[in-house]
Design a protein around this motif. Structure first.
Motif, mmCIF file in Angstrom:
data_model
loop_
_atom_site.group_PDB
_atom_site.id
_atom_site.type_symbol
_atom_site.label_atom_id
_atom_site.label_comp_id
_atom_site.label_asym_id
_atom_site.label_seq_id
_atom_site.Cartn_x
_atom_site.Cartn_y
_atom_site.Cartn_z
ATOM 1 N N GLN A 28 0.801 -1.216 0.000
ATOM 2 C CA GLN A 28 0.000 0.000 0.000
ATOM 3 C C GLN A 28 0.841 1.277 0.000
ATOM 4 N N ASP A 29 2.177 1.149 -0.066
ATOM 5 C CA ASP A 29 3.059 2.328 0.033
ATOM 6 C C ASP A 29 3.605 2.747 -1.326
ATOM 7 N N LEU A 30 2.761 2.715 -2.355
ATOM 8 C CA LEU A 30 3.175 3.041 -3.717
ATOM 9 C C LEU A 30 3.422 4.542 -3.873
ATOM 10 N N THR A 31 4.569 4.924 -4.428
ATOM 11 C CA THR A 31 4.876 6.314 -4.793
ATOM 12 C C THR A 31 5.559 6.305 -6.162
ATOM 13 N N TYR A 32 5.879 7.515 -6.666
ATOM 14 C CA TYR A 32 6.498 7.635 -7.988
ATOM 15 C C TYR A 32 7.718 8.556 -7.913
ATOM 16 N N ASN A 33 8.744 8.210 -8.674
ATOM 17 C CA ASN A 33 9.928 9.056 -8.830
ATOM 18 C C ASN A 33 10.062 9.460 -10.287
#
Length: 662
Positions: A90-95
């Motif tokens: 649930q800890d999805l992020t984007y770079n």
């Protein structure tokens, strides 16, 4: 009970001796021996340092998809859809990774620290980011990485999606140094260097100057096409402040820092203490002559004004009922007067800003609500002027409102009003829910019927006919400048580039396939394009402007097509031979990249390159199966690629036939 702790068997674990009992290994983990205190993750699955032993093992996410880019001069808006697989976390992020690439080579280097990201570059939770302060006319590759708590255990390009694009022209950077020479009592000469980043061909320079002790708003302007100018009619022994800025086709850059120069002292010699009677007589006679000249000139001007007024009244009587003529706000001596005349002032208490939806040339673009007294609340788009603006930037920003405020047509963006009496300065227009037409069509590729698409064209042509009837020239008509509302009504917008300049009556656009166009090449018809519609395109692309149809004629043609749907059933692909203007002069494209760019599917460059399709000859036998293997699964895109391949093949046969002697 003998007090001994029960030993957990294979497939189970006990993390602490104080645990009540053995636990089964969580999902995607295992234990290979009795008495295990933890479970190992399956191959390809991982735990982060903070994951508890009872948590299932997870893996990195898949790549984001549907990456869309929108270039606005030297800024880029990137939007994408979440990955199909989050890896079970649930800890999805984007770079965001930005690389600057050298033209016509594969060499790329990381973008510099001067590039700005909004809201941020790393640990993004939203699926959009704006990138600013890029270099003009430069190739960039952007990668969007999907990241979760275990991505660092197995980083892979399979977790990223990329897009390569080219920035547009932009306003030039500041003029850094201004110097003076040949200073006299009433004149001085200024000269300066070209801006460090011209970002295109410098069309002109503008010099703003005013007396140091006077209000800055009481300034004068001098324009020149060279990097020097003579400033005349100055007051002796007075300090003046000068600012210089440059202009390209993209507009003006910022004014330079202030530079101060002073005129020389008055050096009037004393001829004598007492004037002779002859000198006095000459002075009186001179004054009488000057007075007579003033009276004569005043009489002539008054007569001409009366004649002009009568002529103007006659012209206005001859105008068709309801037809107005556009008034250029830049012709006003005081630009604020044009703003007051054409744009309604709105109280900020009536406006509620809700969220940022984009970045404009002067600041943020937001969506919000407007509730005027006695009227229902409506959704609006709000352009704001960023802090720290100069007076000239304020006037340039509000000039668009002075333009839009003169229009009243269902296919032209509607101005609600402006906020000028407090900060931030704002322009409020109607809200177009579906955004720009180019982005809207990409997101909904293949979802509309031919009649619907022709209806969209008809609306745009109707709006442009209205502008033409008002003697207004837009100068930047493009799908990116057409907005779409919730009812699929298209409206012309973005009037920032529209002013016709006296020293540039012919606005010129350049393109990389310009030689082929001069030889007669025209783009082939889009997939399943009606033959009648493609014929209209070709007429609009005629070399001589006098041969192209007027907007009123285009509206009539589209109306006929809509009233007779049968004329839209025959597509360009049904023609017995390819159209000579589209195939006989087809350009010698040197790469697959160029071909994909022309058909609007440049996002698949890497797919073709990875699969080994590096020349146009290699793509000619391509099939649906080949495209599917490359990950090109959208049926509409497959049809477009294969249709273009057929055009290429037909074009090659056509040219070969032309070489056969009769």
């Amino acid at each position: 009970m003998d007090g001994r702790i029960k030993v957990c068997k294979v497939g189970y674990y006990r993390s602490l001796s104080s645990d009540d009992g053995c636990r089964k290994c969580p999902l995607h983990s295992y234990s290979m021996k009795d008495g295990a205190t933890s479970c190992d993750c399956d191959k390809g699955y991982y735990r982060s340092e903070t994951d508890p032993a009872a948590m299932p093992c997870t893996r990195p996410p898949s790549a984001p998809h549907n990456l869309i880019s929108n270039v606005n001069e030297t800024s880029v808006l990137l939007e994408w859809s979440p990955p199909l697989s989050s890896g079970g976390r649930q800890d999805l992020t984007y770079n965001v990774v930005c690389k600057q690439c050298v033209r016509d080579t594969q060499r790329c280097t990381p973008c510099g620290d001067d590039v700005r990201y909004s809201p941020q570059r790393l640990s993004l939770r939203s699926t959009r980011v704006s990138v600013h302060q890029l270099q003009a006319h430069t190739n960039y590759t952007f990668q969007i990485w999907a990241v979760n708590g275990v991505s660092k255990h197995n980083p892979s390009l399979e977790q990223a999606v990329s897009v390569t694009l080219t920035t547009n022209q932009a306003a030039p950077s500041k003029v850094m140094m201004v110097q003076s020479k040949d200073i006299t009592r009433h004149t001085l000469s200024l000269f300066w260097d070209e801006p460090e980043k011209p970002n295109g061909v410098i069309l002109e320079y503008e010099v703003k100057y005013y007396e140091k002790d006077q209000n800055e708003r009481s300034y004068r302007i001098v324009k020149t096409t060279s990097r020097s100018t003579d400033i005349k009619d100055l007051t002796p022994l007075t300090s003046y402040v000068f600012h210089v800025r440059a202009r390209t086709a993209a507009g003006y850059g910022e004014f330079s820092a202030p530079f101060e120069f002073s005129t020389n002292t008055v050096a009037a010699p004393v001829v004598g203490a007492v004037m002779s009677s002859a000198v006095l007589l000459l002075l009186v006679a001179g004054c009488v002559v000057v007075l007579l000249l003033i009276l004569i000139i005043t009489f002539i001007i008054t007569k001409r004004r009366t004649k002009y007024s009568k002529t103007k009244q006659t012209e206005e009587k001859n105008l068709q009922p309801g037809v107005r003529i556009y008034v250029d706000p830049f012709t006003y001596e005081d630009p604020n007067q044009a703003i007051r005349e054409f744009a309604k002032e709105i109280n900020t208490s009536c406006i509620k800003i809700e969220k940022v939806i984009g970045i404009g040339e002067f600041g943020e673009v937001c969506s919000g609500r407007l509730k005027l007294p006695g009227k229902r609340e409506i959704c609006v788009a709000i352009k704001t002027l960023k802090a720290g603006f100069t007076e000239q930037q304020r006037l340039d920003f509000l000039s668009e409102a002075s333009v839009i405020g003169q229009f009243d047509h269902p296919n032209i963006i509607h101005l609600e009003g402006v906020v000028t009496k407090c900060k931030p300065v704002m322009i409020i227009t109607e809200y177009m829910e579906n955004g720009s037409l180019d982005m809207f069509l990409r997101k909904n590729d293949g979802r509309f019927t031919v009649i619907q698409l022709v209806g969209i064209l008809r609306g745009i042509a109707s709006g442009m006919k209205y502008l033409s009837d008002m003697s207004y020239v837009h100068r930047d008509l493009a799908a990116r400048n057409i907005l779409v509302n919730s009812n699929l009504v298209c409206k012309v917008s973005d009037f920032g580039m529209s002013r016709v300049l006296e020293d540039e009556p012919e606005g010129a656009y350049t393109t990389r396939v310009i030689k082929a166009i001069e030889e007669g090449y025209r783009l082939p018809p889009p997939m399943e394009c009606p033959l009648a519609l493609h014929q209209l395109m070709l007429e609009c692309w005629m070399r001589e402007r006098a041969d192209r149809p007027k907007f009123s004629q285009i509206v009539n043609m589209l109306d006929k097509l809509i009233r007779n749907p049968a004329t839209l059933k025959r597509t360009a692909g049904d023609a017995s031979r390819p159209h000579p203007s589209t195939l006989h002069h087809a350009p010698s494209l040197g790469s697959v990249d160029e071909w994909l760019r022309i058909i609007g599917l440049e996002q698949y460059r890497e797919n073709f390159s990875s699969a080994g399709f590096c020349s146009l000859e290699s793509v000619l036998p391509m099939s649906h199966e080949d495209l599917a293997k490359m990950g090109i699964s959208c049926s509409a895109h497959q049809r477009k690629i294969l249709s273009s391949v057929q055009e290429l093949l037909s074009g090659m046969h056509h040219r070969q036939d032309a070489k056969v002697p009769v």
